[in-house]
Enzyme design. Structure first.
Site, PDB file in Angstrom:
ATOM      1  CB  CYS A  22      27.495  29.115  34.029  1.00  0.00           C
ATOM      2  SG  CYS A  22      28.633  30.128  35.234  1.00  0.00           S
ATOM      3  CB  CYS A  56      25.732  27.803  41.573  1.00  0.00           C
ATOM      4  SG  CYS A  56      27.278  29.113  41.355  1.00  0.00           S
ATOM      5  CB  CYS A  66      22.921  27.881  38.982  1.00  0.00           C
ATOM      6  SG  CYS A  66      22.725  29.112  37.625  1.00  0.00           S
ATOM      7  CB  CYS A  97      19.027  43.655  36.633  1.00  0.00           C
ATOM      8  SG  CYS A  97      18.421  44.717  37.985  1.00  0.00           S
ATOM      9  CB  CYS A 103      21.456  46.372  37.986  1.00  0.00           C
ATOM     10  SG  CYS A 103      22.223  45.090  39.312  1.00  0.00           S
ATOM     11  CB  CYS A 143      22.737  44.688  44.100  1.00  0.00           C
ATOM     12  SG  CYS A 143      21.339  43.654  44.115  1.00  0.00           S
ATOM     13  NE  ARG A 189      15.540  44.085  43.519  1.00  0.00           N
ATOM     14  CZ  ARG A 189      16.815  44.679  43.575  1.00  0.00           C
ATOM     15  NH1 ARG A 189      17.916  43.936  43.419  1.00  0.00           N
ATOM     16  NH2 ARG A 189      16.857  45.787  43.232  1.00  0.00           N
TER      17      ARG A 189
END
Ligand code: SAM
Ligand code: DTB
Ligand code: SF4
Length: 336
Positions: free
Chosen positions: A62, A66, A69, A106, A137, A197, A269
């Site tokens: 990616c 972040c 991550c 998801c 999702c 979400c 959640r």
């Protein structure tokens, strides 16, 4: 305690002030838990938990940086970049998730943003998973308005896009996109009438004020996200956040409780981080008002408790996940 704080948790509010939220965090633990559980019971079946299963449909490589991550190309984790998964593999995995008892599937992609060239492949995945009788999702990074509309047409139920942390702490976590970029994506999703979400991660070295700031940003959006994932940082070797001091577990529970008080009708959640939580800590999170979680042996790239263990925990706690029930019934587990 000022009266407006004492009664604030009974209302749907979008005008939270940071000091009011910090005052909730500062309540004696038992008072906070009692209030959160009271509000939870006013809005939900206290013994029902909705379960979703995750699948990484496009792993690693990616472009974003972040700091938490393992899928970022900026860090040296063990995760290897893979192309977008073919439709048949996604549907196979969704069918397995359904057989295990998940009510929502998801699908996550390690993308900075969704590209139009991939949109129709995602649409086919959403349609195919819905046809299996599961809620859908996706979490695909930033969206443009026309893409949100197309996903809605395909029947998408939820879009996950987290604010991650407070606006003040955000810059120490991510430098490649702004807080406003995230709010813009969420507004396209909301305007397309897709359920939102959105939540964040705690345990990244942020202060209690930052945790309060995250919840203020979430609750003060034009409508509360229908689903609010609270992730505990999963520390992955090779990421800049590996080695961060562990958060006091009771501060994690407090974050769940304060989220429940501020967003009384949202599903809160209990998300990443369960692998390193005791059963007792998870039980406390349910008591604090968590009523949804990820079910299945894997999150996106990291481990989640195995389903046998979770099933035993549900049995020990008398939690009804509506496993085996039709999706339409399971959906109600997380509706007021
Ligand atoms: N790439 C898309 C994006 O970031 O918008 C979607 C996938 S991304 C992995 C989804 C969310 O997972 C992130 O927003 C973050 O909140 C959460 N996440 C990622 N790595 C994590 C970790 N190590 N611990 C806890 N949560 C994590
Ligand atoms: C969310 O808030 N947490 C999930 C889901 N939304 C996509 C992802 C957690 C990822 C944990 C790290 C991993 O497994 O790669
Ligand atoms: Fe990419 Fe999402 Fe990971 Fe950030 S959280 S690096 S956007 S996959």
């Amino acid at each position: 305690m000022p009266e407006n704080i004492a009664n604030a948790d009974q209302l749907i509010r979008h005008n939270w002030k940071l000091e009011q939220v910090e005052a909730l965090y500062d309540l004696p633990f038992s008072d906070l838990m009692f209030r959160a559980q009271t509000v939870h019971r006013e809005n939900f079946d206290p013994n029902a938990v909705q379960v979703s299963t995750l699948l990484s449909i496009k792993t690693g490589g990616c472009a974003e940086d972040c700091g938490y991550c393992p899928q970022s190309a900026h860090h040296e984790s063990a995760v290897k970049a893979e192309p977008l998964m073919p439709l048949d593999k996604v549907l196979e995995s969704a069918a397995e998730a359904k057989a295990t008892g998940a009510s929502r599937f998801c699908m996550g992609a390690a993308w900075r943003n969704l590209k139009d060239r991939d949109l129709e492949r995602i649409v086919d995945m959403v349609t195919g998973v819905k046809d299996l009788g599961l809620e859908t999702c996706v979490t695909l990074g930033m969206l443009e308005q026309h893409q949100a509309k197309r996903l809605k047409e395909a029947g998408l139920d939820y879009y996950n896009h987290n604010l991650d942390t407070s606006p003040e702490f955000y810059g120490t976590v991510i430098s490649t996109r702004t807080y406003q970029d995230r709010l813009d994506t969420l507004s396209y999703v909301r305007d397309a009438d897709i359920n939102v979400c959105s939540g964040g991660i705690v345990g990244m070295g942020e202060s209690q004020k930052d945790r309060a700031g995250l919840l203020v940003s979430l609750a003060n959006m034009p409508s509360h996200p229908e689903s609010v994932p609270i992730n505990l940082l999963v520390q992955v070797e090779g990421t800049p956040m590996a080695g961060t001091d562990n958060l006091d577990p009771l501060d994690f529970v407090r974050t769940i409780a304060v989220a429940r008080l501020m967003m009384p009708k949202s599903c809160v959640r209990l998300s990443a981080g369960r692998e390193h939580m005791s059963d007792e800590l998870q039980a406390m999170c349910f008591l604090a008002g968590a009523n949804s979680m990820f079910y299945g042996d894997k999150l996106l790239t990291t481990d989640n408790p195995d389903t046998d263990h979770d099933q035993k925990l549900f049995d020990r706690l008398g939690i009804n996940t509506l496993i085996g029930e039709p999706a339409a019934v399971a959906k109600e587990a997380c509706r007021h």
